[in-house]
Scaffold this active site. Structure first.
Site, PDB file in Angstrom:
ATOM      1  N   CYS A   1       0.827  -1.214   0.000  1.00  0.00           N
ATOM      2  CA  CYS A   1       0.000   0.000   0.000  1.00  0.00           C
ATOM      3  C   CYS A   1       0.857   1.259   0.000  1.00  0.00           C
ATOM      4  O   CYS A   1       0.323   2.374  -0.100  1.00  0.00           O
ATOM      5  CB  CYS A   1      -0.903   0.045   1.240  1.00  0.00           C
ATOM      6  SG  CYS A   1      -1.732  -1.501   1.597  1.00  0.00           S
TER       7      CYS A   1
ATOM      8  N   GLU B   1     -26.411  12.062  11.761  1.00  0.00           N
ATOM      9  CA  GLU B   1     -25.635  12.902  12.680  1.00  0.00           C
ATOM     10  C   GLU B   1     -24.120  12.682  12.571  1.00  0.00           C
ATOM     11  O   GLU B   1     -23.320  13.615  12.614  1.00  0.00           O
ATOM     12  CB  GLU B   1     -26.106  12.645  14.121  1.00  0.00           C
ATOM     13  CG  GLU B   1     -25.385  13.444  15.193  1.00  0.00           C
ATOM     14  CD  GLU B   1     -25.705  14.943  15.166  1.00  0.00           C
ATOM     15  OE1 GLU B   1     -26.554  15.374  14.382  1.00  0.00           O
ATOM     16  OE2 GLU B   1     -25.050  15.682  15.944  1.00  0.00           O
TER      17      GLU B   1
HETATM   18  C1  MRU Z   1      -4.820 -10.251   2.290  1.00  0.00           C
HETATM   19  S1  MRU Z   1      -3.565  -9.662   1.242  1.00  0.00           S
HETATM   20  C2  MRU Z   1      -4.005  -8.040   0.994  1.00  0.00           C
HETATM   21  C3  MRU Z   1      -2.989  -7.189   0.261  1.00  0.00           C
HETATM   22  O1  MRU Z   1      -2.938  -7.564  -1.073  1.00  0.00           O
HETATM   23  C4  MRU Z   1      -3.366  -5.751   0.368  1.00  0.00           C
HETATM   24  O2  MRU Z   1      -4.668  -5.543  -0.134  1.00  0.00           O
HETATM   25  C5  MRU Z   1      -3.319  -5.218   1.754  1.00  0.00           C
HETATM   26  O3  MRU Z   1      -4.245  -4.608   2.212  1.00  0.00           O
HETATM   27  C6  MRU Z   1      -2.143  -5.382   2.606  1.00  0.00           C
HETATM   28  O4  MRU Z   1      -0.956  -5.317   1.911  1.00  0.00           O
HETATM   29  P1  MRU Z   1       0.419  -5.402   2.679  1.00  0.00           P
HETATM   30  O5  MRU Z   1       1.459  -5.437   1.614  1.00  0.00           O
HETATM   31  O6  MRU Z   1       0.390  -6.647   3.539  1.00  0.00           O
HETATM   32  O7  MRU Z   1       0.501  -4.179   3.559  1.00  0.00           O
HETATM   33 ZN    ZN Z   2      -5.834  -4.076   0.862  1.00  0.00          ZN
END
Ligand code: MRU
Ligand code: ZN
Length: 330
Positions: free
Chosen positions: A181, A224
């Site tokens: 992410c 709200e």
């Molecule tokens: C259950 S795996 C999910 C990942 O692909 C991703 O969507 C996520 O939210 C987390 O990614 P990460 O790399 O573990 O921080």
């Molecule tokens: Zn995710």
């Protein structure tokens, strides 16, 4: 600070092992004295992560880190990931969190693919935040500005600290990687100057993204809880009778491939403080971690009630029908 978090910090201190102190063997879950459920899970889920946790890294030599500092981003990431886990928001390794310390110009990130509720302080990735410094020009040229980091977030050379510096980790088969992410978190720092970004796999976020078929956004008014969400254009919070609008983007096979559409949605919806990802979850950000936490909680509440309203055929917004309270078709 919430009561739960305070309590958790106290628990952590009671069993405090000290970040830079020596390990004495099989004590990692007990050190944190957190929750028996975590202990049970650890036993069931084996040793992959367990092995790593007995090695000490030395974040303290790289950035100021004090295990007693309740507001330190490293401590907050560990604690909030637990908090989110018990809300069913970051289970099964999904979801994550990044905090940006604008004053110290540092960015803290959770690692990828680990049980987010068990992250230890020495497992946090740290990036230098060059966006606002005097060094900006030079560093951006060298690929250390947000764009360079977004494009090359997997390059470990970009990090000030990675958990792979923990003694013994490099010899393991699976070394740590920064959260997938990361480019999305960085996009909210870049485009919104946010101080923190939360990503959850909340079922409310997933379900609402499936129920809304005709629009590429979730819109709700006359509840709200809307008042907890900012109205960025006017630097105030939304009013009861105003619309909260959150864009919905399509999911992709790889998290990082969501970066362009998240950035587009942020540009297209200049007032939004969140983006829903269809069949996946939500990204929520704020000026600082506490604002981001409040927005995430308030939005999740609104998504949940939104689902129930749709199920009861109550229009979500005054824009959806003549009489928002009238039981009509959605
Ligand atoms: C259950 S795996 C999910 C990942 O692909 C991703 O969507 C996520 O939210 C987390 O990614 P990460 O790399 O573990 O921080
Ligand atoms: Zn995710």
């Amino acid at each position: 600070m919430t009561y739960e978090l305070e309590l958790d910090l106290k628990r952590q201190r009671v069993g405090k092992h000290g970040f830079k102190s020596h390990n004495h063997g099989h004590n990692h879950v007990h050190n944190h004295g957190y929750d028996h459920r975590a202990e049970k899970l650890e036993r069931i889920q084996g040793v992959r992560k367990h092995d790593r946790l007995h090695k000490n890294g030395d974040i303290g030599d790289i950035v100021e880190y004090d295990i007693e500092d309740e507001e330190h981003p490293i401590n907050l990431i560990c604690l909030l990931c637990k908090d989110f886990y018990y809300n069913n928001w970051v289970t099964g390794t999904g979801g994550g969190l990044s905090i940006r310390d604008g004053k110290k110009k540092l960015i803290y990130l959770a690692p990828s693919g680990v049980q987010k509720e068990k992250i230890e302080p020495n497992e946090i990735f740290i990036l230098r935040d060059y966006q606002n410094g005097e060094e900006k020009e030079n560093e951006i040229k060298r690929g250390y500005g947000y764009d360079g980091l977004i494009d090359n977030y997997k390059d470990s050379g970009k990090y000030l600290y990675t958990p792979n510096e923990i003694e013994g980790v490099r010899e393991l088969k699976n070394t740590y990687k920064p959260s997938q992410c990361t480019p999305l978190f960085l996009s909210t720092f870049k485009l919104r100057n946010s101080g923190a970004c939360i990503h959850t796999h909340s079922q409310n976020a997933v379900l609402i993204s499936l129920l809304i078929k005709k629009q590429n956004y979730f819109r709700i008014s006359h509840i709200e809880q809307i008042k907890a969400i900012p109205f960025l254009k006017e630097k105030r919070n939304l009013r009861f009778d105003e619309n909260l609008v959150i864009p919905i983007i399509d999911n992709k096979n790889f998290e990082e491939d969501l970066t362009d559409s998240l950035q587009e949605a942020i540009e297209r919806f200049p007032n939004t403080t969140a983006v829903l990802v269809k069949r996946h979850g939500i990204y929520v950000w704020g000026e600082d971690i506490w604002k981001a936490k409040i927005y995430n909680e308030a939005i999740d509440y609104l998504l949940e009630i939104g689902i129930k309203m749709i199920q009861n055929r109550i229009p979500l917004s005054s824009e959806d029908g003549e009489d928002v309270y009238d039981k009509g078709g959605y």
